[in-house]
Design an enzyme around this catalytic site. Structure first.
Site, PDB file in Angstrom:
ATOM      1  N   TYR A  55       6.083 -28.454   9.981  1.00  0.00           N
ATOM      2  CA  TYR A  55       7.470 -28.703   9.231  1.00  0.00           C
ATOM      3  C   TYR A  55       8.213 -27.461   9.370  1.00  0.00           C
ATOM      4  O   TYR A  55       8.084 -26.538   9.086  1.00  0.00           O
ATOM      5  CB  TYR A  55       6.912 -28.821   7.634  1.00  0.00           C
ATOM      6  CG  TYR A  55       6.126 -30.307   7.369  1.00  0.00           C
ATOM      7  CD1 TYR A  55       5.914 -31.144   8.507  1.00  0.00           C
ATOM      8  CD2 TYR A  55       5.222 -30.330   6.433  1.00  0.00           C
ATOM      9  CE1 TYR A  55       5.152 -32.377   8.330  1.00  0.00           C
ATOM     10  CE2 TYR A  55       4.499 -31.316   6.125  1.00  0.00           C
ATOM     11  CZ  TYR A  55       4.179 -32.313   6.916  1.00  0.00           C
ATOM     12  OH  TYR A  55       3.570 -33.451   6.920  1.00  0.00           O
ATOM     13  N   LEU A 208       6.997 -44.350  -0.591  1.00  0.00           N
ATOM     14  CA  LEU A 208       8.299 -44.899  -0.738  1.00  0.00           C
ATOM     15  C   LEU A 208       8.966 -45.500   0.552  1.00  0.00           C
ATOM     16  O   LEU A 208      10.057 -45.992   0.609  1.00  0.00           O
ATOM     17  CB  LEU A 208       9.313 -43.997  -1.227  1.00  0.00           C
ATOM     18  CG  LEU A 208       8.764 -43.176  -2.532  1.00  0.00           C
ATOM     19  CD1 LEU A 208       9.937 -42.511  -3.193  1.00  0.00           C
ATOM     20  CD2 LEU A 208       8.644 -44.434  -3.600  1.00  0.00           C
TER      21      LEU A 208
END
Length: 326
Positions: A55, A208
């Site tokens: 990341y 989501l």
């Protein structure tokens, strides 16, 4: 906030976990803003914080480590190894050399002496699983890692890893991190039942579906600050037919949520947590405002009749876009 046992790991975690992929240049380079999200998560009772070396190529770990300074013992800290950290073919994968080296780098960036959950970010077809398992076990025996996990492994890969760990007498992976949402349900057919049967904890990513289940992509245009605008090549990979189908399905799911007295966010998170195999669900907000809305939605219970209505719209085991399976 509810808390559940992470499989047979002996570790208890919150049902909502803060994913920090957006900490840094990939999402939010404002370290103060990222710290606000850590503070708000802790105040809400979140105990599981998840990151990865890849990341923003280590920056997410650095930001999270500084934000947790002085509070490390209050959290379950998880990170991952395996994805390419550069163009150098030696800086990727799950070889013993790279796993050991990467763990040391993650410990340094996180400012800690141990990782609670160290995960294989993706399977590595170029390294024998025995070598990988032995490397992770070495880290456990050294006290640098508490528990071992996997991410986006197939049932066959999970079964092989568990069988070989038992045969070798090394640390058994106790957690899997798969994608799962109302639009990505393939794991219900195999991975989730297998994990439940073998007492393997499950931390779900993308509940989501990249923002679809917030309802923000229902219009013909997208907000310039949204992930779809920032990463257009990854927004359903330019497939207009899939976008049209997702908009239709999200519209129907929104109607189901409203009829059940829920917001779409509450339905999305509650749907995932209603599965008996799921331990915790990862949320990956980019801003404190996004986090606030997710925390507000975290404790909603989804009635069984609402879950059945979701099954009618998106059948169990169905994934709308196969690429979303990771």
């Amino acid at each position: 906030m509810e808390y559940r046992e992470l499989g047979a790991s002996g570790i208890e975690v919150s049902t909502l976990a803060l994913g920090t992929m957006m900490f840094g240049a990939w999402g939010n380079p404002d370290e103060g803003s990222c710290r606000q999200m850590v503070d708000a998560s802790l105040a809400a009772g979140v105990t599981l914080f998840d990151t990865a070396d890849i990341y923003d190529f280590g920056v997410s770990e650095e930001i999270l480590g500084r934000a947790l300074d002085g509070r490390r013992d209050q959290v379950v800290l998880a990170t991952k190894v395996g994805n390419a950290m550069s163009d150098d073919p030696l800086q990727r994968g799950l070889s013993k050399r790279w796993v050991i080296q990467s763990c040391e780098s993650s410990l340094r960036r996180l400012g800690t002496d141990h990782i609670d959950l160290y995960q294989m970010h993706r399977p590595d077809p170029h390294t024998p699983i025995d070598e990988t398992l032995e490397a992770f076990d070495e880290l456990v025996q050294a006290g640098k890692v508490r528990a071992v996990g996997t991410s986006t492994f197939s049932v066959a890969q999970l079964a092989e890893a568990h069988a070989r760990a038992g045969e070798l007498g090394v640390t058994v992976p106790r957690c899997e991190q798969p994608p799962f949402s109302m639009l990505v349900r393939a794991t219900e057919s195999d991975v989730l039942p297998w994990c439940h049967q073998h007492d393997v904890g499950v931390i779900v990513w993308a509940p989501l579906n990249g923002g679809w289940l917030t309802g923000k992509y229902q219009g013909d245009s997208v907000d310039e600050e949204s992930r779809a605008a920032r990463e257009p090549d990854h927004f359903d990979h330019g497939d207009a037919a899939i976008r049209t189908e997702k908009r239709r399905l999200v519209g129907e799911l929104s109607d189901i949520a409203e009829a059940g007295g829920l917001t779409l966010l509450q339905l999305a998170l509650g749907f995932v947590l209603a599965n008996q195999a799921v331990t915790s669900v990862l949320i990956g907000p980019r801003t404190p405002e996004q986090l606030a809305s997710l925390l507000d939605a975290a404790d909603a219970m989804v009635p069984s009749d609402v879950l059945r209505a979701v099954d009618v719209v998106v059948a169990p085991g169905t994934t709308i876009n196969p690429v979303d399976s990771g």
